[in-house]
Design a protein around this motif. Structure first.
Motif, short mmCIF file in Angstrom:
data_model
loop_
_atom_site.label_atom_id
_atom_site.label_comp_id
_atom_site.label_asym_id
_atom_site.label_seq_id
_atom_site.Cartn_x
_atom_site.Cartn_y
_atom_site.Cartn_z
N ALA A 19 -0.39 -1.39 4.72
CA ALA A 19 -0.77 0.02 4.76
C ALA A 19 -1.92 0.29 3.79
CB ALA A 19 0.43 0.91 4.43
N THR A 20 -2.66 -0.76 3.43
CA THR A 20 -3.87 -0.62 2.62
C THR A 20 -5.08 -0.61 3.54
OG1 THR A 20 -4.54 -2.93 2.31
CG2 THR A 20 -2.67 -2.15 0.98
N PRO A 21 -6.28 -0.25 3.02
CA PRO A 21 -7.49 -0.35 3.84
C PRO A 21 -8.03 -1.77 3.95
CG PRO A 21 -7.73 1.28 2.05
CD PRO A 21 -6.53 0.44 1.74
N LEU A 22 -7.41 -2.75 3.29
CA LEU A 22 -7.91 -4.12 3.33
C LEU A 22 -7.89 -4.67 4.75
CD1 LEU A 22 -6.23 -5.57 0.10
CD2 LEU A 22 -8.64 -4.90 0.42
N GLY A 23 -9.05 -5.10 5.21
CA GLY A 23 -9.21 -5.54 6.59
C GLY A 23 -10.24 -4.72 7.32
N LEU A 24 -10.61 -3.55 6.76
CA LEU A 24 -11.67 -2.75 7.37
C LEU A 24 -13.01 -3.47 7.29
CD1 LEU A 24 -10.98 0.92 6.14
CD2 LEU A 24 -11.04 0.13 8.51
N TYR A 73 4.80 -2.65 -2.56
CA TYR A 73 3.86 -3.18 -3.55
C TYR A 73 2.56 -2.39 -3.49
CZ TYR A 73 0.59 -6.16 -6.02
OH TYR A 73 -0.35 -6.61 -6.91
N ASP A 74 1.98 -2.17 -4.67
CA ASP A 74 0.65 -1.57 -4.77
C ASP A 74 0.03 -2.05 -6.07
OD1 ASP A 74 -1.57 0.46 -5.14
OD2 ASP A 74 -0.67 1.26 -3.31
N THR A 75 -1.29 -2.27 -6.05
CA THR A 75 -1.96 -2.66 -7.29
C THR A 75 -1.97 -1.52 -8.30
OG1 THR A 75 -4.07 -2.01 -6.29
CG2 THR A 75 -3.44 -4.35 -6.13
N ASP A 76 -1.85 -0.28 -7.81
CA ASP A 76 -1.73 0.89 -8.69
C ASP A 76 -0.24 1.08 -9.00
OD1 ASP A 76 -1.51 3.46 -9.80
OD2 ASP A 76 -3.16 4.26 -8.59
N THR A 77 0.20 0.52 -10.12
CA THR A 77 1.64 0.52 -10.41
C THR A 77 2.18 1.92 -10.67
OG1 THR A 77 1.16 0.01 -12.72
CG2 THR A 77 1.65 -1.84 -11.27
N GLY A 101 0.83 -1.20 0.00
CA GLY A 101 0.00 0.00 0.00
C GLY A 101 0.86 1.24 0.00
N THR A 102 0.76 2.04 -1.09
CA THR A 102 1.61 3.25 -1.20
C THR A 102 0.75 4.50 -1.32
OG1 THR A 102 1.78 2.91 -3.60
CG2 THR A 102 3.52 1.98 -2.22
#
Length: 270
Positions: free
Chosen positions: A202-207, A163-167, A140-141
């Motif tokens: 550092a992503t919102p995944l897990g909220l 790493y981030d899905t938004d390259t 998460g960036t």
């Protein structure tokens, strides 16, 4: 002056602070800051404000006109967007491109700063997890992730893999960080933290309960620390999985607790 604990009413002299987010129910800042105001004897209160991305500009511009509002805290997903709504930016904001707090200055302008990174590092150290010399994998960036990346490098991590899905966002951050900390940052092409001493979500995944894991902790070496910045729920699916595998875990609330002294100084709450 009187702090706002149970039984103390808000009154016409109360100074206001707002925390902006979408969603907002998970924020922990009021639960930490309002008792701090009370301990310091300050007539002040921090309230949650649910601001959707499409309404952020209007909400921030409106709040800026509230004369007894002294500051704003900023959480997911507004930390990057709010930077352009400030009149001035502190040094951390210029490096990482995001802000998590705004302060009204004596001249009426608003100063943006970011304490996510320093708070995260303080939380790690307080919990006994030393970042200096470590290999850290960061997932998460966005606003918080970029701040954490810079603070970890400043704290002396040997290598930071991100790493981030938004390259595009990922490579832009790596380029910014490389300008300050050459040859210590690399972009990951897949969400795998192989060999990392510390892995950070550092992503919102897990909220939300149906979120996928941001990464699988099963490729970490024994003793690899798994940290999550999601504060609610406290035991995220990622941390539960990591604990099941025997990894030390680091909860999201530590990042906020690590920022309290910085907030006191920034807002002059002495």
């Amino acid at each position: 002056m009187t702090g706002h604990h149970a039984g103390t009413p808000v009154n016409g002299a109360t100074r206001l602070y707002a925390v902006l987010g979408d969603p907002i129910a998970q924020v922990k800042a009021p639960a930490l800051m309002n008792p701090l105001f009370a301990r310091l004897g300050l007539d002040a209160v921090l309230v949650p404000v649910h601001a959707r991305p499409a309404h952020l500009d209007a909400v921030v511009r409106g709040l800026r006109q509230v004369d007894n509002l002294d500051g704003m805290f900023v959480t997911v997903p507004h930390k990057v967007a709010v930077r352009r709504l400030a009149d001035r930016c502190g040094p951390a904001v210029d490096v990482v491109g995001s802000a998590n707090v705004l302060r009204r200055e004596p001249d009426g302008c608003w100063l943006a700063e970011n304490f996510d990174g320093s708070g995260f590092v303080t939380g790690l150290l307080t919990a006994g997890h030393e970042p200096k010399g470590a290999h850290v994998a960061l997932f998460g960036t966005g606003g918080a992730g970029s701040a954490i990346a810079a603070a970890l490098l400043d704290a002396g991590v040997d290598r930071l893999s991100a790493y981030d899905t938004d390259t595009a966002k990922l490579h832009a951050l790596v380029a910014r960080l490389d300008a300050h900390w050459p040859d210590r940052v690399r972009a990951l092409t897949a969400p795998h933290p192989q060999g990392a001493d510390i892995a950070v979500n550092a992503t919102p995944l897990g909220l939300r309960p149906d979120d996928p894991l941001p990464f699988s902790p099963d490729s970490l070496p024994p003793g690899g620390v798994v940290a999550d910045i999601v504060m609610e729920p406290r035991e995220t699916p990622l941390l539960r999985e990591a604990a099941t595998l025997g990894h030390p875990v680091h909860h999201g609330i530590h990042m906020l607790e690590g920022q309290l002294d910085a907030y006191r100084t920034f807002f002059g709450l002495l």
